[in-house]
Design a protein around this motif. Structure first.
Motif, PDB file in Angstrom:
ATOM      1  N   THR A 118       0.794  -1.219   0.036  1.00 48.64           N
ATOM      2  CA  THR A 118       0.038   0.026   0.083  1.00 48.64           C
ATOM      3  C   THR A 118       0.810   1.294   0.070  1.00 48.64           C
ATOM      4  O   THR A 118       0.583   2.193  -0.539  1.00 48.64           O
ATOM      5  CB  THR A 118      -0.948   0.040   1.264  1.00 48.64           C
ATOM      6  N   LEU A 119       1.722   1.233   0.764  1.00 47.72           N
ATOM      7  CA  LEU A 119       2.601   2.271   0.810  1.00 47.72           C
ATOM      8  C   LEU A 119       3.532   2.668  -0.526  1.00 47.72           C
ATOM      9  O   LEU A 119       3.874   3.737  -0.933  1.00 47.72           O
ATOM     10  CB  LEU A 119       3.646   2.214   2.052  1.00 47.72           C
ATOM     11  N   ASN A 122       0.870   4.345  -2.913  1.00 49.06           N
ATOM     12  CA  ASN A 122       0.307   5.593  -2.607  1.00 49.06           C
ATOM     13  C   ASN A 122       1.316   6.418  -2.103  1.00 49.06           C
ATOM     14  O   ASN A 122       0.912   7.664  -2.281  1.00 49.06           O
ATOM     15  CB  ASN A 122      -0.654   5.068  -1.310  1.00 49.06           C
ATOM     16  N   LEU A 123       2.629   6.332  -1.890  1.00 45.87           N
ATOM     17  CA  LEU A 123       3.625   7.222  -1.293  1.00 45.87           C
ATOM     18  C   LEU A 123       4.679   6.918  -2.039  1.00 45.87           C
ATOM     19  O   LEU A 123       4.976   8.099  -2.755  1.00 45.87           O
ATOM     20  CB  LEU A 123       3.477   7.137   0.060  1.00 45.87           C
ATOM     21  N   ARG A 124       5.214   5.843  -2.190  1.00 50.41           N
ATOM     22  CA  ARG A 124       6.472   5.865  -2.733  1.00 50.41           C
ATOM     23  C   ARG A 124       6.653   6.243  -4.193  1.00 50.41           C
ATOM     24  O   ARG A 124       7.245   6.815  -4.921  1.00 50.41           O
ATOM     25  CB  ARG A 124       7.165   4.526  -2.700  1.00 50.41           C
ATOM     26  N   PRO A 165      -2.376   1.614   6.488  1.00 46.74           N
ATOM     27  CA  PRO A 165      -1.283   2.132   5.507  1.00 46.74           C
ATOM     28  C   PRO A 165      -2.007   3.093   4.601  1.00 46.74           C
ATOM     29  O   PRO A 165      -1.320   4.219   4.072  1.00 46.74           O
ATOM     30  CB  PRO A 165      -1.196   0.698   4.813  1.00 46.74           C
ATOM     31  N   TYR A 166      -3.218   3.120   4.169  1.00 45.48           N
ATOM     32  CA  TYR A 166      -3.845   4.124   3.677  1.00 45.48           C
ATOM     33  C   TYR A 166      -3.886   5.406   4.039  1.00 45.48           C
ATOM     34  O   TYR A 166      -3.600   6.524   3.689  1.00 45.48           O
ATOM     35  CB  TYR A 166      -5.337   3.736   3.196  1.00 45.48           C
ATOM     36  N   SER A 169      -0.277   6.771   4.321  1.00 46.44           N
ATOM     37  CA  SER A 169       0.178   7.172   3.056  1.00 46.44           C
ATOM     38  C   SER A 169      -0.399   8.376   2.717  1.00 46.44           C
ATOM     39  O   SER A 169       0.348   9.263   1.787  1.00 46.44           O
ATOM     40  CB  SER A 169      -0.028   6.046   1.832  1.00 46.44           C
TER      41      SER A 169
END
Length: 243
Positions: A118-119, A122-124, A165-166, A169
Motif C-alpha cells: 500500500t505504501l 500510494n506514497l513511494r 497504511p492508507y 500514505s
C-alpha cells in the motif's frame, strides 16, 4: 478567469486558465474511477492528456494518449516521462492519482507485506514519479502537481477506524505537497493536494454519495491554476481544508 475562494478564513483571488489548449498533462491510474474522470475532464479543457495505465489497452478514450505507467515500477515511470519529453517537450500538469486501499484492519492485525504494498503505491510511487518529472515540470512557469489525497489522511480529522497504511500514505502525500511547495514554489511550481470526498469507486464502494466525475472536480480545478496561484494547500470542494 478570476475566482474568489475561502482560504484560511480570508478570501483570495485564484487566477485560472479558461483553456488548457497547448498544455500537457500526465494522470496516473487513469483507466477507472476518479483518475479516468480526471483524464476525461482535462482533455475536455483542451489539454494533451497522457493517461497512465499498467495496461494501455484499458485506455479507451480517443482524445487521450495511453502511456504504460506502473507506480511500483521505476522503469515504466521513467519511460513515461521520457516519452512525454520526446513527443511534446513539456509537462504542465502531473496528477498523482493512482492508489489502493490496503488492509482495513487496525495496524496490529495487518500483514507487513500488505502495509508495504500500500505504501509503495500510494506514497513511494508519487514521490519517485514527481522526482522524475521535476526537470520537465520546472522548465515551464506555473506547472502544477496535483496529489489526490483523502480526508482519511488529515491529521486534524483523527485517524481511528482502521485502514492504517492508507491513512498514513495519504498523510505522507500531503507532506509531499507541502515539501514541493516549500522547495520549488520559488521556481514556479504549484503543488496542491485534493480530497475528492467519498466517491463511488472500487475503493469507495457503491454506498458512496459522489460520482467519480464529482470526485474529479477539485483535482481538475487545481490543474487549471495559473502561475502565481495559491500553492501548498489541501482542498476539498474547491476550498482549503486543514491538514
Amino acid at each position: 478567469m478570476s475566482l474568489q475562494d475561502h482560504y484560511a478564513g480570508t478570501m483570495v483571488s485564484v487566477e485560472r486558465y479558461d483553456s488548457l489548449e497547448g498544455q500537457v498533462a500526465l494522470v496516473t491510474g487513469a483507466t477507472r474511477g476518479i483518475g479516468e474522470q480526471i483524464a476525461i475532464q482535462l482533455a475536455e479543457h483542451g489539454a494533451t492528456v497522457y493517461a497512465g495505465a499498467r495496461d494501455t489497452a484499458d485506455v479507451g478514450a480517443s482524445d487521450q494518449r495511453p502511456v504504460e505507467l506502473d507506480v511500483t515500477d521505476d522503469g515504466t515511470m521513467r519511460a513515461a516521462v521520457d516519452r512525454i519529453e520526446a513527443e511534446t517537450g513539456r509537462l504542465d500538469v502531473l496528477v498523482n492519482n493512482a492508489g489502493v486501499g490496503g488492509p482495513k484492519v487496525p495496524l496490529g492485525e495487518a500483514a507487513v507485506e500488505d502495509l508495504d504494498s500500500t505504501l509503495e503505491v500510494n506514497l513511494r510511487g508519487p514521490v519517485v514519479l514527481t522526482k522524475l518529472a521535476l526537470p520537465l515540470l520546472l522548465e515551464g512557469d506555473g506547472s502544477r502537481v496535483v496529489n489526490v489525497s483523502s480526508g482519511m489522511g488529515a491529521l486534524g480529522e483523527g485517524m481511528s477506524g482502521g485502514w492504517p497504511p492508507y491513512r498514513v500514505s495519504k498523510a505522507g502525500l500531503n507532506g509531499l505537497t507541502t515539501y514541493l511547495h516549500g522547495e520549488y514554489h520559488a521556481q514556479g511550481l504549484i503543488a496542491n493536494a485534493a480530497c475528492p470526498g467519498w466517491v463511488r469507486t472500487d475503493l469507495g464502494s457503491l454506498a458512496a454519495p459522489r460520482s467519480p466525475a464529482e470526485g474529479a472536480d477539485t483535482p481538475v480545478w487545481l490543474a487549471t491554476f495559473e502561475p502565481g496561484s495559491t500553492s501548498g494547500r489541501f482542498w476539498r470542494d474547491r476550498a482549503v481544508i486543514d491538514w
